[in-house]
Enzyme design. Structure first.
Site, PDB file in Angstrom:
ATOM      1  N   HIS A  15      -8.046 -17.816   4.536  1.00 41.86           N
ATOM      2  CA  HIS A  15      -9.509 -17.926   4.428  1.00 41.86           C
ATOM      3  C   HIS A  15      -9.986 -17.943   2.978  1.00 41.86           C
ATOM      4  O   HIS A  15     -10.947 -18.643   2.657  1.00 41.86           O
ATOM      5  CB  HIS A  15     -10.179 -16.794   5.218  1.00 41.86           C
ATOM      6  CG  HIS A  15     -10.008 -16.950   6.705  1.00 41.86           C
ATOM      7  ND1 HIS A  15      -9.439 -16.002   7.508  1.00 41.86           N
ATOM      8  CD2 HIS A  15     -10.317 -17.992   7.524  1.00 41.86           C
ATOM      9  CE1 HIS A  15      -9.420 -16.433   8.758  1.00 41.86           C
ATOM     10  NE2 HIS A  15      -9.939 -17.638   8.798  1.00 41.86           N
ATOM     11  N   GLN A  46      -8.347 -26.064  25.226  1.00 43.17           N
ATOM     12  CA  GLN A  46      -7.062 -25.614  24.702  1.00 43.17           C
ATOM     13  C   GLN A  46      -6.618 -24.285  25.306  1.00 43.17           C
ATOM     14  O   GLN A  46      -7.396 -23.594  25.951  1.00 43.17           O
ATOM     15  CB  GLN A  46      -7.162 -25.474  23.176  1.00 43.17           C
ATOM     16  CG  GLN A  46      -8.353 -24.623  22.720  1.00 43.17           C
ATOM     17  CD  GLN A  46      -8.936 -25.040  21.379  1.00 43.17           C
ATOM     18  OE1 GLN A  46      -8.372 -25.870  20.679  1.00 43.17           O
ATOM     19  NE2 GLN A  46     -10.064 -24.464  21.016  1.00 43.17           N
ATOM     20  N   ASP A 101     -12.639 -25.679   9.289  1.00 46.47           N
ATOM     21  CA  ASP A 101     -11.559 -24.759   9.632  1.00 46.47           C
ATOM     22  C   ASP A 101     -11.088 -25.106  11.039  1.00 46.47           C
ATOM     23  O   ASP A 101     -11.476 -24.482  12.017  1.00 46.47           O
ATOM     24  CB  ASP A 101     -12.074 -23.313   9.566  1.00 46.47           C
ATOM     25  CG  ASP A 101     -10.985 -22.309   9.903  1.00 46.47           C
ATOM     26  OD1 ASP A 101      -9.815 -22.720  10.022  1.00 46.47           O
ATOM     27  OD2 ASP A 101     -11.306 -21.117  10.058  1.00 46.47           O
ATOM     28  N   SER A 102     -10.249 -26.136  11.113  1.00 46.02           N
ATOM     29  CA  SER A 102      -9.886 -26.697  12.414  1.00 46.02           C
ATOM     30  C   SER A 102      -8.453 -26.353  12.786  1.00 46.02           C
ATOM     31  O   SER A 102      -7.692 -25.831  11.978  1.00 46.02           O
ATOM     32  CB  SER A 102      -9.993 -28.217  12.333  1.00 46.02           C
ATOM     33  OG  SER A 102      -8.948 -28.704  11.515  1.00 46.02           O
ATOM     34  N   THR A 103      -8.098 -26.701  14.019  1.00 52.10           N
ATOM     35  CA  THR A 103      -6.692 -26.702  14.413  1.00 52.10           C
ATOM     36  C   THR A 103      -6.045 -27.982  13.881  1.00 52.10           C
ATOM     37  O   THR A 103      -6.677 -28.750  13.156  1.00 52.10           O
ATOM     38  CB  THR A 103      -6.588 -26.626  15.951  1.00 52.10           C
ATOM     39  OG1 THR A 103      -7.480 -27.588  16.508  1.00 52.10           O
ATOM     40  CG2 THR A 103      -6.985 -25.242  16.457  1.00 52.10           C
ATOM     41  N   ASP A 104      -4.787 -28.206  14.262  1.00 51.09           N
ATOM     42  CA  ASP A 104      -4.055 -29.379  13.764  1.00 51.09           C
ATOM     43  C   ASP A 104      -4.680 -30.679  14.296  1.00 51.09           C
ATOM     44  O   ASP A 104      -5.378 -30.661  15.310  1.00 51.09           O
ATOM     45  CB  ASP A 104      -2.580 -29.292  14.198  1.00 51.09           C
ATOM     46  CG  ASP A 104      -1.860 -28.120  13.532  1.00 51.09           C
ATOM     47  OD1 ASP A 104      -2.441 -27.518  12.611  1.00 51.09           O
ATOM     48  OD2 ASP A 104      -0.727 -27.820  13.934  1.00 51.09           O
ATOM     49  N   ASP A 126     -12.981 -17.755  14.958  1.00 53.00           N
ATOM     50  CA  ASP A 126     -12.586 -16.356  14.776  1.00 53.00           C
ATOM     51  C   ASP A 126     -13.513 -15.632  13.797  1.00 53.00           C
ATOM     52  O   ASP A 126     -13.506 -14.400  13.725  1.00 53.00           O
ATOM     53  CB  ASP A 126     -11.130 -16.274  14.296  1.00 53.00           C
ATOM     54  CG  ASP A 126     -10.916 -17.121  13.058  1.00 53.00           C
ATOM     55  OD1 ASP A 126     -11.203 -16.648  11.945  1.00 53.00           O
ATOM     56  OD2 ASP A 126     -10.478 -18.292  13.183  1.00 53.00           O
ATOM     57  N   GLY A 186     -18.689 -30.596  16.096  1.00 53.46           N
ATOM     58  CA  GLY A 186     -19.070 -30.670  14.687  1.00 53.46           C
ATOM     59  C   GLY A 186     -19.619 -32.043  14.330  1.00 53.46           C
ATOM     60  O   GLY A 186     -20.590 -32.158  13.567  1.00 53.46           O
ATOM     61  N   GLU A 219     -18.941 -24.239  16.333  1.00 59.80           N
ATOM     62  CA  GLU A 219     -17.639 -24.105  17.004  1.00 59.80           C
ATOM     63  C   GLU A 219     -17.719 -24.792  18.365  1.00 59.80           C
ATOM     64  O   GLU A 219     -18.662 -24.574  19.119  1.00 59.80           O
ATOM     65  CB  GLU A 219     -17.285 -22.612  17.138  1.00 59.80           C
ATOM     66  CG  GLU A 219     -16.173 -22.268  18.103  1.00 59.80           C
ATOM     67  CD  GLU A 219     -14.802 -22.856  17.723  1.00 59.80           C
ATOM     68  OE1 GLU A 219     -14.352 -22.660  16.586  1.00 59.80           O
ATOM     69  OE2 GLU A 219     -14.199 -23.521  18.598  1.00 59.80           O
TER      70      GLU A 219
HETATM   71  N1  AG3 Z   1      -7.148 -22.811  11.414  1.00 61.69           N
HETATM   72  C1  AG3 Z   1      -5.882 -23.375  11.710  1.00 61.69           C
HETATM   73  C2  AG3 Z   1      -5.058 -23.934  10.618  1.00 61.69           C
HETATM   74  C3  AG3 Z   1      -3.959 -24.757  11.200  1.00 61.69           C
HETATM   75  C4  AG3 Z   1      -2.777 -23.978  11.657  1.00 61.69           C
HETATM   76  N2  AG3 Z   1      -1.747 -24.882  12.098  1.00 61.69           N
HETATM   77  C5  AG3 Z   1      -0.541 -24.499  12.540  1.00 61.69           C
HETATM   78  N3  AG3 Z   1      -0.192 -23.276  12.530  1.00 61.69           N
HETATM   79  N4  AG3 Z   1       0.282 -25.423  12.977  1.00 61.69           N
HETATM   80  C6  AG3 Z   1      -7.061 -21.420  11.270  1.00 61.69           C
HETATM   81  C7  AG3 Z   1      -8.110 -20.666  11.925  1.00 61.69           C
HETATM   82  C8  AG3 Z   1      -8.399 -19.452  11.136  1.00 61.69           C
HETATM   83  N5  AG3 Z   1      -9.776 -19.290  10.910  1.00 61.69           N
END
Ligand code: AG3
Length: 282
Positions: free
Chosen positions: A60, A29, A159-162, A84, A142, A104
């Protein structure tokens, strides 16, 4: 100058920014950090806002504390994603946690976070040096980690991205099954689940798949600074964990800023059409 994250239907969430501090493209990414004028530094992955330093607790805290306070004794905790360090930082505030593992996928997220973000820099430093007594770090997928760790965890926090690109697999039925198997007899799983209004179908899909796997499933939401709020979260439990009750005694010593355990029930307030669709499973 402004950074705007575009959601579907031309809905934007934006910040005034002073500068872009770094941009890196990993095999997974694109990772960027901006200096905002009002909210500290901002981590952006593939054009989506992950956090702003002055506001990250609004994500969080509701991701971590409701689940850990609903479990009677969360001693072994797994964090998937969250490079993070903010999620793990909140996990370690619970004295019951004796062993936490963060898995991660993308090492570039870890190193950018350690170098540029004031979220959990010392914690990341100690993880890299393997000198954090209660926590350890693994850089891998994971799903693979879950497969090798059946019956090992009291709580699993995603705690993932979309759910597009590298994180898509973390919303599949197959992944939920692996997570269920990696829980102990009584365990709790929680995942971020997108914008209630702008990713409603994704939320409903994940909810439906989780209901096929976990013994009980709850959806909740929280207003998160930096995201198209309200933001959704999904909890699935195995065995005897009641997500409607949290331990207020343990909560009192956490000194929380956003999530209010005394008002735990307010988490379940969802727009009526969303609640009806969740109940109908469609
Ligand atoms: N994890 C991402 C949550 C999704 C955010 N999506 C978006 N903005 N479209 C957050 C990481 C923080 N530890």
């Amino acid at each position: 100058m402004a950074f705007i994250e575009w959601y579907p239907r031309g809905y934007g969430v934006g910040f005034e920014v002073r500068a872009k501090l770094v941009e890196k493209t990993s095999p997974y990414q694109k990772i960027e950090v901006y200096e905002t004028t009002g909210f500290g530094r901002m981590l952006v992955i593939d054009g989506t806002v992950q956090l702003v330093e002055e506001g990250e607790r609004s994500y969080h805290e509701p991701l971590v504390h409701p689940a850990l306070l609903a479990h009677a004794d969360p001693s072994d905790v797994l964090v998937i994603g969250g490079g993070d360090g903010g999620t793990l930082r909140e996990v370690l505030r619970h004295p019951e946690v004796s062993r936490a593992v963060m898995v991660e996928l993308d090492p570039e997220v870890l190193s950018v976070s350690k170098a540029y973000l004031r979220v959990a820099p010392e914690l990341l430093q100690r993880l890299f040096a393997d000198s954090e007594p209660r926590a350890s770090l693994r850089v891998e997928s994971g799903a693979d980690y879950l497969e090798r760790n059946e019956g090992a965890f009291d709580a699993i926090i995603v705690d993932s991205t979309d759910p597009v690109g590298p994180a898509e697999a973390l919303f599949s039925r197959d992944f939920y099954q692996k997570a269920y198997a990696a829980l102990k007899r009584d365990g709790i799983f929680v995942t971020q689940a997108g914008s209630v209004y702008l990713f409603t179908d994704e939320l409903l899909g994940a909810h439906r798949r989780m209901r096929e796997v976990f013994d009980r499933v709850w959806a909740y939401s929280f207003p998160v600074i930096g995201y198209a709020s309200p933001w959704a979260f999904l909890v699935g439990v195995k065995g005897e964990v009641d997500f409607e009750r949290v331990d207020l005694g343990r909560a009192a010593s956490l000194d929380l800023e956003y999530y209010d355990p005394e008002r735990h029930q307010t988490l379940f307030q969802l727009p009526r059409f969303v609640r009806l669709r969740l109940n109908a499973g469609s």
